[in-house]
Design an enzyme around this catalytic site. Structure first.
Site, PDB file in Angstrom:
ATOM      1  N   LEU A  42       2.976  -6.316   1.992  1.00  0.00           N
ATOM      2  CA  LEU A  42       3.289  -7.418   2.904  1.00  0.00           C
ATOM      3  C   LEU A  42       2.447  -7.163   4.139  1.00  0.00           C
ATOM      4  CD1 LEU A  42       7.188  -7.645   2.746  1.00  0.00           C
ATOM      5  CD2 LEU A  42       5.593  -9.466   2.142  1.00  0.00           C
ATOM      6  N   ASP A  43       1.890  -8.217   4.718  1.00  0.00           N
ATOM      7  CA  ASP A  43       1.097  -8.039   5.921  1.00  0.00           C
ATOM      8  C   ASP A  43       1.946  -7.426   7.028  1.00  0.00           C
ATOM      9  OD1 ASP A  43      -1.314  -9.174   4.925  1.00  0.00           O
ATOM     10  OD2 ASP A  43      -0.374 -11.138   5.061  1.00  0.00           O
ATOM     11  N   GLU A  44       1.273  -6.813   7.978  1.00  0.00           N
ATOM     12  CA  GLU A  44       1.947  -6.171   9.105  1.00  0.00           C
ATOM     13  C   GLU A  44       2.903  -7.144   9.803  1.00  0.00           C
ATOM     14  OE1 GLU A  44       0.527  -3.944  13.233  1.00  0.00           O
ATOM     15  OE2 GLU A  44      -0.980  -4.821  11.900  1.00  0.00           O
TER      16      GLU A  44
END
Length: 195
Positions: A42-44
């Site tokens: 998952l992106d930051e």
């Protein structure tokens, strides 16, 4: 021994256990054996469900595009999203992936009638009284880089907050950011692959 954990990755945490950039990582929240890693990412700036495991077969089956599986996201968007925009998302839109245009696959999209019950985010999204920030549910069977954000931006309603709620039949449920539960192999295979 194969081990399986589901975690709620908090906002502004990298989907990895090490970082040279002094950013928060999964290691700041979750104590797991050294050979356990996240399946996918998952992106930051996204949050929600991540599966951690040392099962390479599971990793392959979840990441190889030939094994399509549902991923459900709760997406808070900037502005009163229109039915027309929702239909565009459902049909697939063109997004830029590493300089090439890509048409997303058809997906399920619906407006939440009432905002879903989700944990507070720290820091919270920027709130503007005059601009609504409704939630939509998006169910995709593919996971391109920053796909949900690119899709909502394409139809004119940028993503403010993004939570992955479900992968196949594994859900966050009441899991809170930074929390983890361990699952048995038979449970995870049944929920993911219906075996």
């Amino acid at each position: 021994m194969k081990q399986y954990f589901i975690v709620y990755k908090p906002y502004l945490v990298l989907s990895q256990f090490t970082s040279e950039l002094k950013k928060q990582t999964l290691a700041d929240y979750f104590a797991v054996p050294k050979n356990v890693y996240p399946v996918g990412r998952l992106d930051e700036d996204s949050e929600g469900l991540l599966i951690l495991t040392n099962d390479e077969q599971l990793n392959h089956r979840l990441l190889n595009p030939s094994f399509a599986h549902e991923r459900e996201y709760f997406v808070q968007v900037d502005g009163a999203i229109t039915q027309e925009a929702i239909q565009q998302l459902q049909q697939g839109v063109e997004i830029n992936l590493s300089g090439k245009m890509y048409k997303t696959k058809k997906c399920k999209v619906e407006l939440f009638k009432e905002a879903p019950t989700v944990p507070e985010r720290n820091p919270p999204i920027r709130f503007r009284k005059e601009i609504p920030a409704p939630w939509i549910r998006m169910i995709l069977t593919e996971g391109k880089n920053r796909q949900v954000r690119k899709m909502t931006a394409k139809v004119g309603f940028p993503t403010l907050r993004l939570i992955r709620y479900r992968i196949e039949e594994i859900e966050l449920g009441n899991l809170q950011p930074g929390k983890m539960i361990e699952l048995q192999q038979k449970t995870i295979y049944k929920k993911l692959f219906h075996e």
